[in-house]
Design a protein around this motif. Structure first.
Motif, PDB file in Angstrom:
ATOM      1  N   ALA A   1      15.441  -5.808   4.966  1.00  0.00           N
ATOM      2  CA  ALA A   1      16.198  -4.603   5.258  1.00  0.00           C
ATOM      3  C   ALA A   1      15.416  -3.774   6.267  1.00  0.00           C
ATOM      4  CB  ALA A   1      16.420  -3.796   3.989  1.00  0.00           C
ATOM      5  N   SER A   2      16.126  -3.247   7.248  1.00  0.00           N
ATOM      6  CA  SER A   2      15.472  -2.470   8.300  1.00  0.00           C
ATOM      7  C   SER A   2      15.424  -0.995   7.917  1.00  0.00           C
ATOM      8  CB  SER A   2      16.224  -2.638   9.620  1.00  0.00           C
ATOM      9  OG  SER A   2      15.660  -1.854  10.635  1.00  0.00           O
ATOM     10  N   GLY A   3      14.210  -0.513   7.675  1.00  0.00           N
ATOM     11  CA  GLY A   3      14.039   0.905   7.480  1.00  0.00           C
ATOM     12  C   GLY A   3      14.428   1.473   6.133  1.00  0.00           C
ATOM     13  N   ARG A   4      14.836   0.598   5.212  1.00  0.00           N
ATOM     14  CA  ARG A   4      15.220   1.107   3.906  1.00  0.00           C
ATOM     15  C   ARG A   4      15.204  -0.044   2.906  1.00  0.00           C
ATOM     16  NH1 ARG A   4      21.306   2.325   2.786  1.00  0.00           N
ATOM     17  NH2 ARG A   4      20.569   1.555   0.778  1.00  0.00           N
ATOM     18  N   THR A   5      15.464   0.292   1.657  1.00  0.00           N
ATOM     19  CA  THR A   5      15.551  -0.773   0.664  1.00  0.00           C
ATOM     20  C   THR A   5      17.008  -1.219   0.536  1.00  0.00           C
ATOM     21  OG1 THR A   5      16.012   0.663  -1.232  1.00  0.00           O
ATOM     22  CG2 THR A   5      13.704   0.416  -0.585  1.00  0.00           C
ATOM     23  N   PHE A   6      17.201  -2.249  -0.256  1.00  0.00           N
ATOM     24  CA  PHE A   6      18.554  -2.726  -0.505  1.00  0.00           C
ATOM     25  C   PHE A   6      19.283  -1.850  -1.521  1.00  0.00           C
ATOM     26  CE2 PHE A   6      17.949  -6.150   2.129  1.00  0.00           C
ATOM     27  CZ  PHE A   6      16.938  -7.014   1.743  1.00  0.00           C
ATOM     28  N   GLY A   7      18.551  -0.951  -2.159  1.00  0.00           N
ATOM     29  CA  GLY A   7      19.190  -0.108  -3.156  1.00  0.00           C
ATOM     30  C   GLY A   7      19.749  -0.946  -4.284  1.00  0.00           C
ATOM     31  N   ASN A   8      20.984  -0.681  -4.653  1.00  0.00           N
ATOM     32  CA  ASN A   8      21.625  -1.429  -5.732  1.00  0.00           C
ATOM     33  C   ASN A   8      22.584  -2.503  -5.234  1.00  0.00           C
ATOM     34  OD1 ASN A   8      20.373  -0.071  -7.874  1.00  0.00           O
ATOM     35  ND2 ASN A   8      21.795   1.637  -7.645  1.00  0.00           N
TER      36      ASN A   8
ATOM     37  N   ILE B   1      17.111 -18.147  -5.082  1.00  0.00           N
ATOM     38  CA  ILE B   1      17.152 -16.840  -4.450  1.00  0.00           C
ATOM     39  C   ILE B   1      16.263 -15.898  -5.245  1.00  0.00           C
ATOM     40  CG2 ILE B   1      19.229 -16.123  -5.718  1.00  0.00           C
ATOM     41  CD1 ILE B   1      20.071 -14.543  -3.197  1.00  0.00           C
ATOM     42  N   SER B   2      15.532 -15.067  -4.538  1.00  0.00           N
ATOM     43  CA  SER B   2      14.653 -14.107  -5.202  1.00  0.00           C
ATOM     44  C   SER B   2      14.476 -12.890  -4.301  1.00  0.00           C
ATOM     45  CB  SER B   2      13.295 -14.736  -5.523  1.00  0.00           C
ATOM     46  OG  SER B   2      12.630 -15.114  -4.326  1.00  0.00           O
ATOM     47  N   GLY B   3      13.930 -11.844  -4.877  1.00  0.00           N
ATOM     48  CA  GLY B   3      13.685 -10.638  -4.109  1.00  0.00           C
ATOM     49  C   GLY B   3      12.361 -10.017  -4.489  1.00  0.00           C
ATOM     50  N   ASP B   4      11.814  -9.233  -3.592  1.00  0.00           N
ATOM     51  CA  ASP B   4      10.548  -8.568  -3.920  1.00  0.00           C
ATOM     52  C   ASP B   4      10.818  -7.300  -4.726  1.00  0.00           C
ATOM     53  OD1 ASP B   4       9.766  -6.767  -0.817  1.00  0.00           O
ATOM     54  OD2 ASP B   4      11.588  -6.888  -2.000  1.00  0.00           O
TER      55      ASP B   4
ATOM     56  N   THR C   1      13.044  -7.196   0.746  1.00  0.00           N
ATOM     57  CA  THR C   1      13.162  -8.555   1.261  1.00  0.00           C
ATOM     58  C   THR C   1      13.750  -9.461   0.192  1.00  0.00           C
ATOM     59  OG1 THR C   1      11.175  -8.198   2.605  1.00  0.00           O
ATOM     60  CG2 THR C   1      11.965 -10.454   2.398  1.00  0.00           C
ATOM     61  N   VAL C   2      14.673 -10.292   0.612  1.00  0.00           N
ATOM     62  CA  VAL C   2      15.264 -11.311  -0.249  1.00  0.00           C
ATOM     63  C   VAL C   2      14.951 -12.670   0.355  1.00  0.00           C
ATOM     64  CG1 VAL C   2      17.423 -12.273  -1.103  1.00  0.00           C
ATOM     65  CG2 VAL C   2      17.083  -9.813  -1.089  1.00  0.00           C
ATOM     66  N   TYR C   3      14.682 -13.626  -0.503  1.00  0.00           N
ATOM     67  CA  TYR C   3      14.293 -14.948  -0.053  1.00  0.00           C
ATOM     68  C   TYR C   3      15.289 -16.003  -0.537  1.00  0.00           C
ATOM     69  CZ  TYR C   3       9.897 -12.426   0.406  1.00  0.00           C
ATOM     70  OH  TYR C   3       8.929 -11.501   0.724  1.00  0.00           O
ATOM     71  N   LEU C   4      15.350 -17.066   0.204  1.00  0.00           N
ATOM     72  CA  LEU C   4      16.067 -18.256  -0.241  1.00  0.00           C
ATOM     73  C   LEU C   4      15.134 -19.439  -0.049  1.00  0.00           C
ATOM     74  CD1 LEU C   4      18.813 -19.289  -1.335  1.00  0.00           C
ATOM     75  CD2 LEU C   4      19.352 -19.926   1.032  1.00  0.00           C
ATOM     76  N   GLN C   5      14.584 -19.899  -1.161  1.00  0.00           N
ATOM     77  CA  GLN C   5      13.743 -21.087  -1.123  1.00  0.00           C
ATOM     78  C   GLN C   5      14.633 -22.310  -1.203  1.00  0.00           C
ATOM     79  OE1 GLN C   5      10.297 -21.409  -0.805  1.00  0.00           O
ATOM     80  NE2 GLN C   5      10.758 -23.593  -0.646  1.00  0.00           N
ATOM     81  N   MET C   6      14.535 -23.159  -0.212  1.00  0.00           N
ATOM     82  CA  MET C   6      15.402 -24.334  -0.136  1.00  0.00           C
ATOM     83  C   MET C   6      14.539 -25.579  -0.218  1.00  0.00           C
ATOM     84  SD  MET C   6      18.074 -23.097   2.838  1.00  0.00           S
ATOM     85  CE  MET C   6      16.860 -23.259   4.135  1.00  0.00           C
TER      86      MET C   6
ATOM     87  N   ALA D   1      23.529 -11.195   3.267  1.00  0.00           N
ATOM     88  CA  ALA D   1      24.518 -10.135   3.180  1.00  0.00           C
ATOM     89  C   ALA D   1      24.186  -9.208   2.023  1.00  0.00           C
ATOM     90  CB  ALA D   1      25.908 -10.733   2.994  1.00  0.00           C
ATOM     91  N   ALA D   2      24.646  -7.978   2.153  1.00  0.00           N
ATOM     92  CA  ALA D   2      24.498  -6.976   1.094  1.00  0.00           C
ATOM     93  C   ALA D   2      25.892  -6.599   0.612  1.00  0.00           C
ATOM     94  CB  ALA D   2      23.766  -5.747   1.613  1.00  0.00           C
ATOM     95  N   GLY D   3      26.054  -6.615  -0.698  1.00  0.00           N
ATOM     96  CA  GLY D   3      27.389  -6.425  -1.225  1.00  0.00           C
ATOM     97  C   GLY D   3      27.473  -5.491  -2.403  1.00  0.00           C
ATOM     98  N   ASP D   4      28.687  -5.340  -2.866  1.00  0.00           N
ATOM     99  CA  ASP D   4      28.999  -4.408  -3.939  1.00  0.00           C
ATOM    100  C   ASP D   4      28.384  -4.876  -5.254  1.00  0.00           C
ATOM    101  OD1 ASP D   4      30.673  -3.092  -6.109  1.00  0.00           O
ATOM    102  OD2 ASP D   4      31.496  -2.161  -4.314  1.00  0.00           O
ATOM    103  N   PRO D   5      27.669  -3.990  -5.950  1.00  0.00           N
ATOM    104  CA  PRO D   5      27.047  -4.396  -7.213  1.00  0.00           C
ATOM    105  C   PRO D   5      28.038  -4.594  -8.351  1.00  0.00           C
ATOM    106  CG  PRO D   5      26.651  -2.082  -6.810  1.00  0.00           C
ATOM    107  CD  PRO D   5      27.298  -2.625  -5.571  1.00  0.00           C
ATOM    108  N   ILE D   6      29.251  -4.063  -8.182  1.00  0.00           N
ATOM    109  CA  ILE D   6      30.270  -4.174  -9.229  1.00  0.00           C
ATOM    110  C   ILE D   6      31.247  -5.302  -8.931  1.00  0.00           C
ATOM    111  CG2 ILE D   6      32.074  -2.949 -10.484  1.00  0.00           C
ATOM    112  CD1 ILE D   6      29.237  -1.863 -10.916  1.00  0.00           C
TER     113      ILE D   6
END
Length: 119
Positions: free
Chosen positions: A23-30, A69-72, A77-82, A96-101
């Motif tokens: 994420a640029s300049g911020r967190t992913f939030g929720n 998939i994991s995140g710090d 940062t979110v990762y995809l270990q393949m 992508a960042a999406g709706d938590p609900i």
């Protein structure tokens, strides 16, 4: 939210890669965070999703047991270990960042990183 995906490249079948989405300049939030891919000549398809609430993850059947998939903890940062990559995993991968609900609703997209798996 601006997303920057990286980590793609050329790998032989059976090999591994780790993709990152920052994420640029911020967190992913929720926001839920997800990975999608688009193979040549095909529609974009869902790969994996992570929810910050409880760290729940969800995978497409074709990557179960191979991708993680994991995140710090800082939610930047979110990762995809393949692992055990196959030629059919060749695609451009998008985060992508999406709706938590509503997990099928995605608001922000990264620019994509290309993964090529040779046989």
């Amino acid at each position: 939210v601006q997303l920057q995906a990286s980590g793609g490249g050329l790998v032989q079948a059976g090999g591994s890669l780790r993709l990152s989405c920052a994420a640029s300049g911020r967190t992913f939030g929720n926001y839920n965070m997800g990975w999608f891919r688009r193979a040549p000549g095909k529609e974009r398809e869902f790969v994996a999703r992570i929810s910050w609430s409880g760290g729940r993850t969800y995978y497409a059947d074709f990557v179960k047991g191979r991708f993680t998939i994991s995140g710090d903890n800082a939610k930047t940062t979110v990762y995809l270990q393949m692992n055990s990559l196959k030629p059919e995993d060749t695609a451009v991968y998008y985060c992508a960042a999406g709706d938590p609900i509503f997990p099928s609703t995605w608001y922000y997209w990264g620019q994509g990183t290309k993964v090529t798996v040779s046989s």
